[in-house]
Design a protein around this motif. Structure first.
Motif, PDB file in Angstrom:
ATOM      1  N   ASN A 132       0.789  -1.227   0.000  1.00 17.14           N
ATOM      2  CA  ASN A 132       0.000   0.000   0.000  1.00 17.14           C
ATOM      3  C   ASN A 132       0.823   1.280   0.000  1.00 17.14           C
ATOM      4  N   TYR A 133       2.121   1.190   0.281  1.00 17.05           N
ATOM      5  CA  TYR A 133       2.967   2.380   0.318  1.00 17.05           C
ATOM      6  C   TYR A 133       4.430   1.975   0.182  1.00 17.05           C
ATOM      7  N   VAL A 134       5.276   2.913  -0.143  1.00 18.11           N
ATOM      8  CA  VAL A 134       6.702   2.681  -0.340  1.00 18.11           C
ATOM      9  C   VAL A 134       7.313   2.151   0.962  1.00 18.11           C
ATOM     10  N   GLN A 158      -0.819   6.157  -4.527  1.00 22.83           N
ATOM     11  CA  GLN A 158      -1.026   6.000  -5.965  1.00 22.83           C
ATOM     12  C   GLN A 158       0.056   5.126  -6.559  1.00 22.83           C
ATOM     13  N   GLY A 159      -0.356   4.134  -7.343  1.00 26.16           N
ATOM     14  CA  GLY A 159       0.573   3.187  -7.935  1.00 26.16           C
ATOM     15  C   GLY A 159       0.763   1.946  -7.091  1.00 26.16           C
ATOM     16  N   PHE A 160       0.184   1.919  -5.880  1.00 24.04           N
ATOM     17  CA  PHE A 160       0.273   0.766  -4.994  1.00 24.04           C
ATOM     18  C   PHE A 160      -1.129   0.250  -4.734  1.00 24.04           C
TER      19      PHE A 160
END
Length: 149
Positions: free
Chosen positions: A59-61, A145-147
């Motif tokens: 969900n996140y970096v 975004q992107g995850f």
């Protein structure tokens, strides 16, 4: 006239000392990472955790990867770490499990160690078994975004 006997309140130091002693007692015991993967999905408050499933998207970096399998019966103590039997640098090639990250061998000063750093040894501090269970408390979290999904 009788004076009221003042009851001495428990001091902050006493409370803190009690918490430290309780924490040390817990830390000294073997931590058994038992989960309940065989429970019924209909039992109130319980979920059914499959023995193995596809990896869920992060969900996140730098989110610690979630565990895509049951950890029923796994133990992590000061003497043994069941996770490393499959994910360790000497075993991952034969088990097919992802290798433990090189960051797990660095101490807090960035020095590379020969073994897993003590602060990274207890896997469930960061890694959790994945499930699609509904949140316990409602929230409006959205993956970066992107995850995510």
């Amino acid at each position: 006239m009788k004076s009221n006997v003042l009851k001495k309140p428990l001091s902050l130091c006493g409370v803190l000392l009690s918490l430290v002693v309780a924490g040390l007692a817990f830390a000294a015991s073997d931590v058994d990472l038992q989960q309940s993967p065989e429970v019924s999905a209909t039992a109130e408050g319980q979920i059914n955790m499959p023995k193995q499933q596809e990896k869920m998207a992060l969900n996140y970096v730098n989110q610690p990867p979630m565990i895509p399998h049951s950890i029923d019966g796994y133990q992590v103590t000061k003497n043994t770490n069941r996770c490393l039997q499959c994910h360790g640098v000497d075993t991952y090639r034969t088990t097919g499990a992802p290798r433990i990250s090189p960051t797990h061998f660095m101490d807090s000063d960035g020095k590379v160690l020969g073994n897993v750093a003590p602060r990274r040894y207890f896997c469930l501090q960061c890694h959790v078994p994945q499930t699609d269970a509904a949140p316990i408390i409602g929230n409006n979290f959205q993956p970066m975004q992107g995850f995510g999904h």
